[in-house]
Design a protein around this motif. Structure first.
Motif, short mmCIF file in Angstrom:
data_model
loop_
_atom_site.label_atom_id
_atom_site.label_comp_id
_atom_site.label_asym_id
_atom_site.label_seq_id
_atom_site.Cartn_x
_atom_site.Cartn_y
_atom_site.Cartn_z
N LYS A 76 0.77 -1.22 -0.17
CA LYS A 76 0.07 -0.10 0.10
C LYS A 76 0.93 1.22 0.07
O LYS A 76 0.46 2.31 -0.82
N GLN A 77 2.06 1.41 0.70
CA GLN A 77 2.98 2.51 0.68
C GLN A 77 3.52 2.90 -0.65
O GLN A 77 3.71 3.77 -1.18
N GLU A 78 3.92 1.68 -1.29
CA GLU A 78 4.34 1.88 -2.61
C GLU A 78 3.45 2.33 -3.67
O GLU A 78 3.74 3.18 -4.27
N GLN A 79 2.16 1.80 -3.58
CA GLN A 79 1.07 2.25 -4.38
C GLN A 79 0.90 3.75 -3.96
O GLN A 79 0.51 4.71 -4.72
N LEU A 80 0.94 4.23 -2.61
CA LEU A 80 0.68 5.49 -2.38
C LEU A 80 1.72 6.50 -2.96
O LEU A 80 1.46 7.47 -3.33
N SER A 81 2.99 6.01 -2.73
CA SER A 81 4.00 6.73 -3.42
C SER A 81 3.84 7.13 -4.91
O SER A 81 3.95 7.96 -5.41
N GLU A 82 3.46 5.66 -5.60
CA GLU A 82 3.23 6.08 -7.00
C GLU A 82 2.23 7.15 -7.21
O GLU A 82 2.17 7.74 -8.21
N TYR A 83 1.07 6.96 -6.63
CA TYR A 83 0.01 7.96 -6.79
C TYR A 83 0.50 9.41 -6.41
O TYR A 83 0.06 10.26 -7.16
N LYS A 84 1.24 9.63 -5.38
CA LYS A 84 1.80 11.02 -5.21
C LYS A 84 2.87 11.49 -6.29
O LYS A 84 2.60 12.51 -6.58
N ALA A 88 2.13 14.74 -8.52
CA ALA A 88 3.24 15.68 -8.65
C ALA A 88 3.64 16.13 -10.00
O ALA A 88 3.58 17.21 -10.53
N ARG A 89 3.44 15.01 -10.85
CA ARG A 89 3.82 15.08 -12.32
C ARG A 89 2.63 15.90 -13.18
O ARG A 89 2.81 16.73 -13.87
N LEU A 90 1.14 15.32 -12.71
CA LEU A 90 0.30 15.94 -13.32
C LEU A 90 0.13 17.48 -12.97
O LEU A 90 -0.05 18.17 -13.76
N SER A 91 0.44 17.76 -11.67
CA SER A 91 0.30 19.22 -11.21
C SER A 91 1.40 20.08 -11.93
O SER A 91 1.05 21.21 -12.39
N GLY A 92 2.57 19.62 -12.06
CA GLY A 92 3.87 20.41 -12.92
C GLY A 92 3.08 20.41 -14.35
O GLY A 92 3.60 21.48 -14.80
N GLN A 93 2.77 19.37 -14.98
CA GLN A 93 2.13 19.84 -16.06
C GLN A 93 1.06 20.68 -16.58
O GLN A 93 0.98 21.50 -17.44
N LEU A 94 0.25 20.66 -15.49
CA LEU A 94 -0.97 21.67 -15.29
C LEU A 94 -0.34 22.95 -15.27
O LEU A 94 -0.70 24.07 -16.21
N ALA A 280 9.77 16.44 -6.10
CA ALA A 280 8.76 15.44 -5.97
C ALA A 280 7.40 16.03 -6.34
O ALA A 280 6.59 15.21 -6.86
N ASP A 281 7.24 17.21 -6.07
CA ASP A 281 5.98 18.01 -6.17
C ASP A 281 6.01 18.40 -7.69
O ASP A 281 4.99 19.26 -8.01
N GLY A 282 6.84 18.15 -8.68
CA GLY A 282 6.67 18.65 -9.96
C GLY A 282 7.44 20.07 -10.29
O GLY A 282 7.70 20.37 -11.52
N SER A 283 8.07 20.53 -9.07
CA SER A 283 8.29 22.08 -9.34
C SER A 283 9.86 21.72 -9.62
O SER A 283 10.51 20.76 -9.57
#
Length: 332
Positions: A76-84, A88-94, A280-283
């Motif tokens: 679950k932690q690995e899955q959560l890290s992938e989601y985060k 972050a990538r989608l926020s950067g793209q946006l 990590a947050d896309g910045s």
């Protein structure tokens, strides 16, 4: 004489009775102790072994369940890290798409004079808002004509090649002044050319404190500043990021130039991606903005290939690094 013999016989019989009773009591105690005690010890031993076995079985079962729970938790932690990471990538793209859209709106106006006018209007509006709303009021929009102005430190990387100095230098000074006006007050300024040479050598690797007097000195010294340039902003950009990046500071790099004479645009983009890595947050570590001067598209120029390459490079770099590229219609 007869009376004394009877008393001695009576005493002897009582003594024997007492001794017999004592021996009988001892024998009875030994028989009771010998028959009951081993039976109790044996029963207690059997019960303890059974409880120990049961507890060991429960312990093994709990250990097995704990291992399963730990494995599920790690998954679950690995899955959560992938989601985060994906968020972050989608926020950067946006953010990049928004910046690109606003940039195209500015470019469609065809002249950076609008940027200057908006900056002046913003200055007047800010003063009026402070008067009406108080000093504690904070604007929620940190964009001026599509250019994010949330940085506290700014670095100028200026192309000092012959084409820029001979044709576009007065306009470059105007754009410098207009850019500075967008930032009424910052914590530090730095100026270097596209080779990474500093305008003020005494501030090498340090920030120039921002005051109205120092801004004037910067513009005055730029009027005659003409160090060697290879018409490639790569060295200046890498020097700016490596020399001044600080995770606690918001930094923007402004590239002012007219051409790119390097061999590969892709290699420059990859190099900047490496040193200005995505968080990590896309910045990115620093924002990269650029202003293009169309010197290579003038009738006096022999070719406009290097000008097209500069525009292509700057558009890609600003898009990847959270900035804006403004291409001027005229360098005069």
């Amino acid at each position: 004489m007869r009376r004394q013999r009877r008393e001695a016989e009576g005493f002897s019989l009582s003594f024997l009775d007492v001794i017999c009773c004592g021996f009988g009591a001892v024998i009875l105690l030994l028989m009771i102790t010998k028959t009951v005690q081993p039976q109790i010890l044996e029963q207690s031993t059997v019960n303890l072994e059974g409880r120990i076995a049961a507890l060991q079985k429960q312990l093994f079962e709990l250990r097995g369940e704990t291992a399963i729970f730990n494995r599920d938790l790690n998954a679950k932690q690995e899955q959560l890290s992938e989601y985060k990471e994906r968020i972050a990538r989608l926020s950067g793209q946006l953010a990049a798409l928004r910046s690109r859209f606003e940039e195209e709106q500015v470019a469609s106006t065809g002249d950076s004079i609008i940027v200057e006018q908006l900056a002046e209007a913003k200055q007047r509006l800010t003063e009026e808002m402070q008067r009406l709303l108080g000093l504690q009021y904070q604007a929620k929009n940190n964009l001026i004509a599509g250019i994010p102005v949330d940085s506290e430190y700014i670095i100028f990387v200026i192309d000092t090649s012959g084409s820029m100095f001979s044709y576009a230098w007065p306009r470059m000074l105007q754009e410098m002044e207009a850019t500075l006006s967008i930032y009424p007050e910052v914590k530090g300024i730095q100026v270097m050319n596209d080779m990474g040479n500093y305008l003020f050598s005494r501030y090498r690797g340090e920030w120039i404190p921002d005051t109205p007097g120092r801004r004037k000195i910067i513009l005055d010294n730029l009027r005659t500043w003409n160090p060697f340039s290879n018409s490639s902003p790569v060295e200046g950009i890498t020097q700016a990021i490596r020399g001044f990046y600080d995770p606690q500071k918001k930094i923007s790099v402004y590239v002012l130039g007219d051409e790119f004479s390097g061999d590969s645009i892709a290699s420059v983009v990859d190099t900047v991606d490496t040193i200005n890595a995505e968080a990590a947050d896309g910045s990115r570590k620093v924002r990269i903005h650029a202003i293009g001067f169309p010197v290579q598209f003038s009738p006096d120029a022999y070719t406009n290939v290097t000008g097209i390459r500069f525009a292509t490079l700057m558009r890609e770099l600003t898009y990847r690094n959270g900035g804006t590229f403004v291409g001027l219609n005229d360098y005069r």
